[in-house]
Motif scaffolding. Structure first.
Motif, PDB file in Angstrom:
ATOM      1  N   PRO A 144       0.817  -1.223   0.000  1.00 51.76           N
ATOM      2  CA  PRO A 144       0.000   0.000   0.000  1.00 51.76           C
ATOM      3  C   PRO A 144       0.848   1.270   0.000  1.00 51.76           C
ATOM      4  CG  PRO A 144      -0.842  -1.578   1.596  1.00 51.76           C
ATOM      5  CD  PRO A 144       0.479  -2.100   1.143  1.00 51.76           C
ATOM      6  N   ALA A 145       1.978   1.236   0.712  1.00 52.36           N
ATOM      7  CA  ALA A 145       2.863   2.406   0.734  1.00 52.36           C
ATOM      8  C   ALA A 145       3.443   2.662  -0.651  1.00 52.36           C
ATOM      9  CB  ALA A 145       3.986   2.207   1.752  1.00 52.36           C
ATOM     10  N   PHE A 146       3.836   1.586  -1.339  1.00 54.94           N
ATOM     11  CA  PHE A 146       4.370   1.755  -2.694  1.00 54.94           C
ATOM     12  C   PHE A 146       3.313   2.314  -3.638  1.00 54.94           C
ATOM     13  CE2 PHE A 146       4.894   0.186  -7.022  1.00 54.94           C
ATOM     14  CZ  PHE A 146       6.144   0.717  -7.333  1.00 54.94           C
ATOM     15  N   LEU A 147       2.062   1.859  -3.496  1.00 58.42           N
ATOM     16  CA  LEU A 147       0.998   2.371  -4.370  1.00 58.42           C
ATOM     17  C   LEU A 147       0.818   3.872  -4.181  1.00 58.42           C
ATOM     18  CD1 LEU A 147      -1.692  -0.468  -4.166  1.00 58.42           C
ATOM     19  CD2 LEU A 147      -0.061   0.019  -6.015  1.00 58.42           C
ATOM     20  N   TYR A 148       0.927   4.338  -2.922  1.00 57.78           N
ATOM     21  CA  TYR A 148       0.866   5.788  -2.718  1.00 57.78           C
ATOM     22  C   TYR A 148       2.044   6.457  -3.403  1.00 57.78           C
ATOM     23  CZ  TYR A 148       1.397  10.371  -0.705  1.00 57.78           C
ATOM     24  OH  TYR A 148       1.566  11.718  -0.570  1.00 57.78           O
ATOM     25  N   LEU A 149       3.230   5.900  -3.220  1.00 58.58           N
ATOM     26  CA  LEU A 149       4.423   6.469  -3.838  1.00 58.58           C
ATOM     27  C   LEU A 149       4.299   6.484  -5.357  1.00 58.58           C
ATOM     28  CD1 LEU A 149       7.244   7.523  -2.961  1.00 58.58           C
ATOM     29  CD2 LEU A 149       8.111   5.222  -3.384  1.00 58.58           C
ATOM     30  N   TRP A 150       3.750   5.403  -5.903  1.00 66.01           N
ATOM     31  CA  TRP A 150       3.563   5.281  -7.338  1.00 66.01           C
ATOM     32  C   TRP A 150       2.626   6.360  -7.866  1.00 66.01           C
ATOM     33  CZ3 TRP A 150       4.996   3.215 -11.829  1.00 66.01           C
ATOM     34  CH2 TRP A 150       4.056   3.086 -12.845  1.00 66.01           C
ATOM     35  N   GLY A 188      11.204   7.500  -0.308  1.00 65.61           N
ATOM     36  CA  GLY A 188      10.811   6.262  -0.958  1.00 65.61           C
ATOM     37  C   GLY A 188      12.010   5.506  -1.509  1.00 65.61           C
ATOM     38  N   ALA A 189      12.965   6.228  -2.075  1.00 63.54           N
ATOM     39  CA  ALA A 189      14.177   5.594  -2.595  1.00 63.54           C
ATOM     40  C   ALA A 189      15.039   5.067  -1.453  1.00 63.54           C
ATOM     41  CB  ALA A 189      14.963   6.594  -3.437  1.00 63.54           C
ATOM     42  N   ARG A 190      15.096   5.809  -0.369  1.00 63.66           N
ATOM     43  CA  ARG A 190      15.865   5.359   0.800  1.00 63.66           C
ATOM     44  C   ARG A 190      15.284   4.069   1.366  1.00 63.66           C
ATOM     45  NH1 ARG A 190      16.011   9.558   5.663  1.00 63.66           N
ATOM     46  NH2 ARG A 190      13.881   8.761   5.886  1.00 63.66           N
ATOM     47  N   GLN A 191      13.961   3.907   1.236  1.00 63.57           N
ATOM     48  CA  GLN A 191      13.280   2.714   1.733  1.00 63.57           C
ATOM     49  C   GLN A 191      13.399   1.538   0.760  1.00 63.57           C
ATOM     50  OE1 GLN A 191      11.920   2.982   4.777  1.00 63.57           O
ATOM     51  NE2 GLN A 191      11.302   0.817   4.864  1.00 63.57           N
ATOM     52  N   GLY A 192      13.881   1.803  -0.461  1.00 65.35           N
ATOM     53  CA  GLY A 192      14.037   0.750  -1.454  1.00 65.35           C
ATOM     54  C   GLY A 192      12.879   0.609  -2.409  1.00 65.35           C
ATOM     55  N   HIS A 193      11.912   1.557  -2.383  1.00 64.92           N
ATOM     56  CA  HIS A 193      10.743   1.494  -3.253  1.00 64.92           C
ATOM     57  C   HIS A 193      10.902   2.302  -4.528  1.00 64.92           C
ATOM     58  CE1 HIS A 193       7.694   0.027  -0.005  1.00 64.92           C
ATOM     59  NE2 HIS A 193       8.493  -0.924  -0.444  1.00 64.92           N
ATOM     60  N   LEU A 194      11.995   3.007  -4.666  1.00 62.04           N
ATOM     61  CA  LEU A 194      12.357   3.707  -5.885  1.00 62.04           C
ATOM     62  C   LEU A 194      13.845   3.473  -6.109  1.00 62.04           C
ATOM     63  CD1 LEU A 194      10.453   7.135  -5.583  1.00 62.04           C
ATOM     64  CD2 LEU A 194       9.898   5.237  -7.104  1.00 62.04           C
ATOM     65  N   ARG A 233      10.516  -8.571  -6.795  1.00 64.90           N
ATOM     66  CA  ARG A 233      11.350  -9.595  -7.428  1.00 64.90           C
ATOM     67  C   ARG A 233      12.405  -8.922  -8.308  1.00 64.90           C
ATOM     68  NH1 ARG A 233       6.765 -13.936  -9.510  1.00 64.90           N
ATOM     69  NH2 ARG A 233       5.936 -14.478  -7.457  1.00 64.90           N
ATOM     70  N   GLN A 234      13.368  -8.340  -7.683  1.00 71.87           N
ATOM     71  CA  GLN A 234      14.426  -7.668  -8.426  1.00 71.87           C
ATOM     72  C   GLN A 234      15.351  -8.712  -9.045  1.00 71.87           C
ATOM     73  OE1 GLN A 234      16.390  -4.946  -5.820  1.00 71.87           O
ATOM     74  NE2 GLN A 234      14.655  -3.563  -5.681  1.00 71.87           N
ATOM     75  N   LYS A 235      15.713  -8.468 -10.302  1.00 76.08           N
ATOM     76  CA  LYS A 235      16.596  -9.386 -11.012  1.00 76.08           C
ATOM     77  C   LYS A 235      18.041  -8.890 -10.931  1.00 76.08           C
ATOM     78  CE  LYS A 235      13.067 -10.916 -14.298  1.00 76.08           C
ATOM     79  NZ  LYS A 235      12.704 -11.046 -15.723  1.00 76.08           N
ATOM     80  N   GLU A 236      18.971  -9.817 -10.952  1.00 74.80           N
ATOM     81  CA  GLU A 236      20.384  -9.487 -10.808  1.00 74.80           C
ATOM     82  C   GLU A 236      20.865  -8.585 -11.939  1.00 74.80           C
ATOM     83  OE1 GLU A 236      23.679  -9.325  -8.630  1.00 74.80           O
ATOM     84  OE2 GLU A 236      21.892 -10.486  -8.120  1.00 74.80           O
ATOM     85  N   LYS A 237      20.362  -8.827 -13.143  1.00 71.56           N
ATOM     86  CA  LYS A 237      20.767  -8.013 -14.279  1.00 71.56           C
ATOM     87  C   LYS A 237      20.329  -6.570 -14.099  1.00 71.56           C
ATOM     88  CE  LYS A 237      20.455  -7.853 -19.323  1.00 71.56           C
ATOM     89  NZ  LYS A 237      19.907  -8.500 -20.544  1.00 71.56           N
ATOM     90  N   THR A 238      19.106  -6.411 -13.609  1.00 73.59           N
ATOM     91  CA  THR A 238      18.597  -5.065 -13.357  1.00 73.59           C
ATOM     92  C   THR A 238      19.419  -4.371 -12.284  1.00 73.59           C
ATOM     93  OG1 THR A 238      16.379  -5.796 -13.941  1.00 73.59           O
ATOM     94  CG2 THR A 238      16.561  -3.746 -12.714  1.00 73.59           C
ATOM     95  N   ASN A 239      19.791  -5.110 -11.239  1.00 78.70           N
ATOM     96  CA  ASN A 239      20.595  -4.524 -10.169  1.00 78.70           C
ATOM     97  C   ASN A 239      21.942  -4.055 -10.687  1.00 78.70           C
ATOM     98  OD1 ASN A 239      18.618  -4.967  -8.303  1.00 78.70           O
ATOM     99  ND2 ASN A 239      19.433  -6.924  -7.588  1.00 78.70           N
ATOM    100  N   SER A 240      22.561  -4.876 -11.546  1.00 83.33           N
ATOM    101  CA  SER A 240      23.860  -4.520 -12.105  1.00 83.33           C
ATOM    102  C   SER A 240      23.765  -3.235 -12.923  1.00 83.33           C
ATOM    103  CB  SER A 240      24.380  -5.665 -12.973  1.00 83.33           C
ATOM    104  OG  SER A 240      25.592  -5.304 -13.598  1.00 83.33           O
ATOM    105  N   PHE A 241      22.708  -3.133 -13.733  1.00 83.80           N
ATOM    106  CA  PHE A 241      22.507  -1.918 -14.523  1.00 83.80           C
ATOM    107  C   PHE A 241      22.287  -0.711 -13.627  1.00 83.80           C
ATOM    108  CE2 PHE A 241      19.313   0.997 -16.306  1.00 83.80           C
ATOM    109  CZ  PHE A 241      20.045   1.515 -17.380  1.00 83.80           C
ATOM    110  N   MET A 242      21.452  -0.884 -12.587  1.00 83.72           N
ATOM    111  CA  MET A 242      21.150   0.229 -11.691  1.00 83.72           C
ATOM    112  C   MET A 242      22.385   0.655 -10.894  1.00 83.72           C
ATOM    113  SD  MET A 242      18.142   1.100 -12.391  1.00 83.72           S
ATOM    114  CE  MET A 242      17.969   2.325 -11.109  1.00 83.72           C
ATOM    115  N   VAL A 297       3.802  -3.400 -11.124  1.00 85.12           N
ATOM    116  CA  VAL A 297       5.095  -2.702 -11.075  1.00 85.12           C
ATOM    117  C   VAL A 297       5.831  -3.051  -9.785  1.00 85.12           C
ATOM    118  CG1 VAL A 297       6.201  -0.436 -10.879  1.00 85.12           C
ATOM    119  CG2 VAL A 297       4.408  -0.801 -12.580  1.00 85.12           C
ATOM    120  N   TYR A 298       5.080  -3.084  -8.681  1.00 85.82           N
ATOM    121  CA  TYR A 298       5.699  -3.414  -7.387  1.00 85.82           C
ATOM    122  C   TYR A 298       6.299  -4.812  -7.402  1.00 85.82           C
ATOM    123  CZ  TYR A 298       6.081  -4.733  -2.478  1.00 85.82           C
ATOM    124  OH  TYR A 298       6.546  -5.188  -1.267  1.00 85.82           O
ATOM    125  N   TYR A 299       5.533  -5.793  -7.881  1.00 84.98           N
ATOM    126  CA  TYR A 299       6.002  -7.175  -7.845  1.00 84.98           C
ATOM    127  C   TYR A 299       7.118  -7.447  -8.855  1.00 84.98           C
ATOM    128  CZ  TYR A 299       2.514  -8.590  -4.492  1.00 84.98           C
ATOM    129  OH  TYR A 299       1.772  -8.717  -3.342  1.00 84.98           O
TER     130      TYR A 299
END
Length: 505
Positions: free
Chosen positions: A127-133, A351-357, A476-485, A469-471
């Motif tokens: 629910p917090a992410f949906l508000y942030l979104w 939100g980014a500090r919390q890991g939602h962005l 479910r963050q992927k390793e490839k995405t993490n490497s890019f980020m 978007v949340y899920y």
């Protein structure tokens, strides 16, 4: 990077594996300076906001475009002068009740982020992410866009005196320029941003005092014709009534924005509730009297035909000083946009500090202690919203989504009262206030769906898109995405001279 900085700062390895500069923050808190440095050292946003800065943020954000745009919308949906004035008075009192509820939330959970933080604390991450979104996609950039477009309309009005409205291209271009300028100000220095807020808050209050004084003079000289049948043409349809409240509540939007920057407020347990108690009665009284003045001078058809009610008022009452009204209104919206950028950028930062962005948005500039990437991102989103200049449609989008998540925040207060009755609450409002506010917000969320199903359906669809978007992107963050980020994070740190917040152990 400046040589003097790199030579004096120790190095720290970030998640990217690259060396990054690190420095400690000197807390600026007056007499508590020495104590703060010893007990709360670390690299983070500074506590630079005092009581009057808090008042300036609330008043400066609330008194913006709304009071100069929404009188038309409130009258259109309420139907009569009498009901419109009732709507203005009730929305002011309702906003005051809501602000008191948020004072309890803000002192019980003294973290920046406002609604996002409270919903996360009570109901969990989704629910917090949906508000942030929805804040990221609709509320924050769209609200700032409305204010920027209103600024441009008013400042260009005297330049195109023979046109009903200034050219749309000119309006959008000027709005884009002021968005970019104020984003730069907020990136550069917190004190600059608060100084701009103080100066332009004074200008907007002066503009409303001129309107009120002129209206009182008009009534005192016997011009009371517009109040002879105050409830004539009243629209008693409940959905229309709720939409009228939407328009009024838009004008009071911002009463909860100080909660977004609690971590930058000196002594929040004292200054947060005090700032609310000073600001809300002041704004409510000024708004009500300004509308009394509008309705005294302009008849119903004139207000409904005007896209700039304050300018129409000035044309009728101020004579050779007519030009001052567009100027003062432009000052008002300029200050409100500045406050909106300052406060809403902190939501994305938290939100980014919390890991939602993306972590990029949680970086802090090492020189100015401002969330530069978050500010730039917000500026780009606001510029994107300039694709439309339909203010009424934008206002309805904002009002519905804000009411929905304010409903959830008040629900969080009630749930935490039940779940954690013994939790420390420096301020504890009467239980009837959050219950009343919850019921009214529920009314404002449900009824307009009947009257404006398409616009509100779009808003609900955008909220629903946040679930996958949340899920996919968060849960479910992927390793490839993490490497890019990680690579993107490193590049952003270099370009903006920024690093993540680091609190003392």
């Amino acid at each position: 990077m400046d040589g003097s900085i790199s030579e004096t700062l120790p190095l720290n390895l970030t998640s990217t594996g690259e060396p990054q500069p690190q420095q400690k923050m000197n807390d600026v808190d007056g007499e508590d300076d020495h104590q703060s440095n010893n007990s709360d050292s670390g690299f983070k946003l500074k506590k630079e906001l005092g009581l009057m800065d808090g008042v300036g943020i609330i008043v400066g954000i609330i008194i913006g475009s709304g009071i100069f745009v929404s009188p038309k919308g409130v009258l259109e949906y309420s139907g009569s002068v009498g009901v419109a004035l009732i709507v203005w008075a009730v929305t002011g009192l309702l906003s005051m009740v809501g602000a008191l509820c948020y004072a309890e939330l803000g002192t019980m959970i003294p973290k920046s982020g406002g609604d996002y933080t409270y919903i996360h604390e009570a109901f969990g991450p989704l629910p917090a992410f949906l508000y942030l979104w929805v804040a990221l996609v609709i509320i924050m950039p769209t609200g700032n866009t409305v204010i920027a477009l209103t600024f441009a309309n008013y400042i260009l009005q005297p330049i195109f005196p023979n046109c009903e409205e200034p050219p749309d291209v000119a309006v959008r271009l000027l709005a884009a320029c002021v968005i970019c300028f104020l984003t730069w100000i907020n990136c550069s220095n917190v004190k600059w941003a608060t100084k701009v807020q103080d100066v332009f808050t004074s200008a907007k209050v002066l503009a409303l005092i001129i309107i009120i004084a002129a209206g009182v003079y008009h009534l005192a000289t016997g011009n009371v014709d517009h109040y002879h049948r105050p409830f004539h043409n009243t629209n008693w349809d409940l959905a229309a009534f709720a939409t009228a409240f939407y328009q009024g509540l838009f004008s009071f939007a911002g009463w909860n924005y100080l909660n977004f920057v609690v971590e930058e407020l000196k002594n929040p347990y004292r200054n947060l509730p005090r700032a609310i108690m000073i600001s809300m009665p002041l704004v409510t009284i000024v708004y009500f009297l300004a509308n009394v003045a509008y309705f005294a001078v302009l008849d119903r058809s004139e207000i409904l035909a005007s896209n700039a009610v304050a300018v129409s008022f000035g044309n009728r009452m101020l004579g050779v000083m007519t030009w001052t009204m567009p100027f003062f209104v432009a000052c008002s919206t300029f200050g409100s946009l500045n406050g909106g950028i300052f406060a809403s950028s902190r939501l994305f930062f938290v939100g980014a500090r919390q890991g939602h962005l993306p972590q990029i948005l949680s970086l802090i500039n090492m020189k100015n202690y401002t969330p530069v990437p978050s500010l730039i991102f917000l500026g780009l989103m606001t510029l994107f919203m300039l694709i439309t200049s339909d203010l009424q449609m934008l206002i309805n989008y904002i009002s519905f989504t804000e009411s929905l998540f304010i409903l959830m925040s008040i629900g969080a207060l009630l749930w935490l009262r039940y779940k954690e009755p013994n939790r420390h609450r420096p301020i504890k409002v009467w239980l009837g206030f959050p219950i009343l506010f919850f019921i009214i917000c529920l009314f404002l969320v449900v009824l307009p769906i009947v009257q404006r199903p398409i616009e509100l359906g779009v808003a609900i669809s955008i909220i629903s898109v946040g679930i996958p978007v949340y899920y996919l992107a968060i849960h479910r963050q992927k390793e490839k995405t993490n490497s890019f980020m990680d690579k993107l994070l490193y590049i952003t740190q270099k370009l903006t001279l920024s690093m993540p917040e680091q609190k003392a152990d």
